[in-house]
Design an enzyme around this catalytic site. Sequence first.
Site, PDB file in Angstrom:
ATOM      1  N   GLU A   1       0.849  -1.111   0.141  1.00  0.00           N
ATOM      2  CA  GLU A   1       0.002  -0.056   0.010  1.00  0.00           C
ATOM      3  C   GLU A   1       0.818   1.242  -0.008  1.00  0.00           C
ATOM      4  OE1 GLU A   1      -2.357  -3.073   1.867  1.00  0.00           O
ATOM      5  OE2 GLU A   1      -0.524  -2.458   2.024  1.00  0.00           O
TER       6      GLU A   1
ATOM      7  N   PHE B   1     -11.710  -6.795  14.061  1.00  0.00           N
ATOM      8  CA  PHE B   1     -10.443  -7.424  13.292  1.00  0.00           C
ATOM      9  C   PHE B   1     -10.145  -6.336  12.180  1.00  0.00           C
ATOM     10  CE2 PHE B   1      -9.042  -9.862   9.448  1.00  0.00           C
ATOM     11  CZ  PHE B   1      -7.927 -10.243  10.035  1.00  0.00           C
ATOM     12  N   GLN B   2      -8.918  -5.955  12.174  1.00  0.00           N
ATOM     13  CA  GLN B   2      -8.288  -4.991  10.973  1.00  0.00           C
ATOM     14  C   GLN B   2      -9.096  -3.624  11.258  1.00  0.00           C
ATOM     15  OE1 GLN B   2      -8.326  -6.751   7.138  1.00  0.00           O
ATOM     16  NE2 GLN B   2      -5.906  -7.381   7.850  1.00  0.00           N
TER      17      GLN B   2
ATOM     18  N   LYS C   1     -17.890  -0.512   5.734  1.00  0.00           N
ATOM     19  CA  LYS C   1     -18.187  -1.449   4.793  1.00  0.00           C
ATOM     20  C   LYS C   1     -19.653  -1.569   4.648  1.00  0.00           C
ATOM     21  CE  LYS C   1     -17.566  -6.272   3.311  1.00  0.00           C
ATOM     22  NZ  LYS C   1     -16.694  -7.450   3.686  1.00  0.00           N
TER      23      LYS C   1
ATOM     24  N   MET D   1      24.176   9.468   3.566  1.00  0.00           N
ATOM     25  CA  MET D   1      24.247  10.637   4.229  1.00  0.00           C
ATOM     26  C   MET D   1      24.389  10.771   5.604  1.00  0.00           C
ATOM     27  SD  MET D   1      23.656  13.863   3.516  1.00  0.00           S
ATOM     28  CE  MET D   1      22.786  14.330   1.834  1.00  0.00           C
TER      29      MET D   1
END
Length: 556
Positions: free
Chosen positions: A51, A113-114, A163, A467
Site C-alpha cells: 500500500e 479485526f483490522q 463497509k 548521508m
Amino acid sequence: MILTGSDIVIQSIIDEGVDLVFGYPGGQVINLYDSLYKYKDQIKHVLTCHEQGASHAADGYARATGKVGVCIATSGPGATNLVTGIATAYMDSIPLVAITGNVPMNLLGKDSFQEVDITGITMPITKHNYIVKDISKLQAVINEAFYIAKEGRPGPVLIDIPKNIQIEKTEYKKIKPWKIERKEFTIRDKKIQEAIELINNAKNPFIYVGGGAIAADASEEVIALAEKINSPICNSLMARGVIPSDHELYTGMIGMHGTKASNISATKCDLFMALGARFSDRVITNRENLSNAKIIHIDVDAAEINKNIKVDLSIIGDLKSVLQRLLPNVNEAKNQEWLDSMKNLKSLSAYKKSKGEELTPEYFFEELNSLDPGNLIISTEVGQHQMWTAQHYHFKKPRTFITSGGLGTMGFGLGAAIGAQFARPECKVINIAGDGSFMMNCQEIATAVQNKLPIVQVIMNNNVLGMVRQWQTLFFEGRYSNTTLDRQTDLVKLAEAFGAKGYRVNKKQELRGILKEALASKTPVLIDYRIDNNKKVFPMVAPGAPINQIICEEDL
C-alpha cells in the site's frame, strides 16, 4: 439512478476526471474492488506490491501532472500503510485523495479485526479527512474532497468508508466537479504597489523560488520577473525545473546543500524575494542571514507568512496571479555590477573533479546529461543521491523532478516513478536511489515489470547509508554506528529475478553504453553503479550555521 455506495464511489471519482487509481484490495474494500471490476472500461486500477507503493505512485502521478492522485487501501494495516505516503504528500503540498475501507459501523470502536481509527491517525497530515457514516452524504463528500485536495495550497485528503456504507444503496445523480479558481480575493492592491516600489528601488535583488511556483503553474512569470529586473534566481529542492539549469541568471539550489553562488548572494542582496516558498530549516530560518535585505514573501498559504522568518512585506494569494499584476509595473533594470559578482561566485566549485577510473556521481550525471533525449523525468529516493541529482542533472522544465522534500521519505522514489510513468507515457522516467533507500520498497520493481513500464532504476551503490555516514564523519568523529551495510544482495540478479534487466557498472568506460541501452529499453532496467563509500555531498552547511558558512571538499 439507485446505486450501491461502492458504485457511487467509483462513479464519483470518474466524474472527477480520474481514469487511473493505485491500490491493494482487502476485506473491507472488497465491494469497492467489485465496483472497479464493473467500471474497468472507464477506470484503470494498478495493483502495487504494498500500500505504501500505491500512495507514492499516486503522489508521483500528481507531481508529474498537477492532477489529483488517487489510492485505495483496506482497513487496519492497509490504511496505516498509506500513512507515510500521505505524510509525504502533505509536507510537499501534493494533491492526493486516499480512500480507505473500514469495518461496518456497528463494529466501530470494538477493536474489531483490522479496525483502526485512520481519520484520527491522519488528522495532522491531511488538509481534511472524513469518515462517511451516512450514505446519502457519500457523493458530496467525494466531490468536496477533490476540491479541497486541489484548492489553494494543495494537499492530501482521506475518505474512510465503513463497509456497510459501501453495501447500502441510495440515489446517485451526476454532480459537476467544483470549479478550482486561483486564490485572488486575498491579494491587496496596496501590497502590490508596495512590492513594486521595493523591487524598483532594489540595486541587488535576489529571487528564491519554491515548489509553490510549480503548483501555481507560474514558471513563465517567475522567469519573466527575473529577466525584467536582471535578478539572480535560486530555488529550493522542490522548485528544481522552474528555471532551466542553463539560464544565465540561475545560481542553483539554496540552503544546506546549495551552491556558493546562491548561499552567498542571499546574504549580500538588498531585496530577497521568496516566491511560493517556505523558509524551511534546510534552506534558511535565521533572519540574521538576510540582515542586509528587505524581504518580500509571496505565498498562497497565510500560515507560512512570518512563521520562521519575519518579513518586511507579504502578499497572500496565487503566485501566478500576483506576478501577473506585478510584471507590467516593475521597471527594467540592468544591475550589471551585481550580476558580475554573481557570475564570479558561480565559477567557484565546491567539489573535486573525478580523475582516472574512479566512478563518481558527478561523472554519472555528466554522461546522463550528454545523452539526455529531452523527455526525461527524474525521481529520487532520499539521501546523498538525491542531492547529487538536484545539483548535477540539468533540469529544463517543471514537473520533471519528483522527490520527497519535506518529509524526506526513503523508499519514495520507485513508487513515484511508477506513478509518473503511467501519467506521462511519452516520457522516460529514471529513479535515482542509494542502496539503502532502494531496499525499502524494491519490491515495486515487480509492479513496473508487470505493467511493462520502461523505468530505469539507478542505484548509487556505496554499501553504506551515505548521508547519515557523512554526518557521522563531519560531526561525530567517524563513529559509524549502524550505517555500514555491506549487504550480500546481488542487485543485478535481484532485478533479473523480478523480470527486469540488470546491469552493473564498475568502470567508467562501461557507463555510456549501458546508459544508451537503458534509455532505449522498453522494459524496466536496473543499473548498479558502484561508488566509493567516502564520497560526500558538497557544498554543505552545518545544521544551524549561517548559510554562507559553506563546507567544501577541500576543507576536509
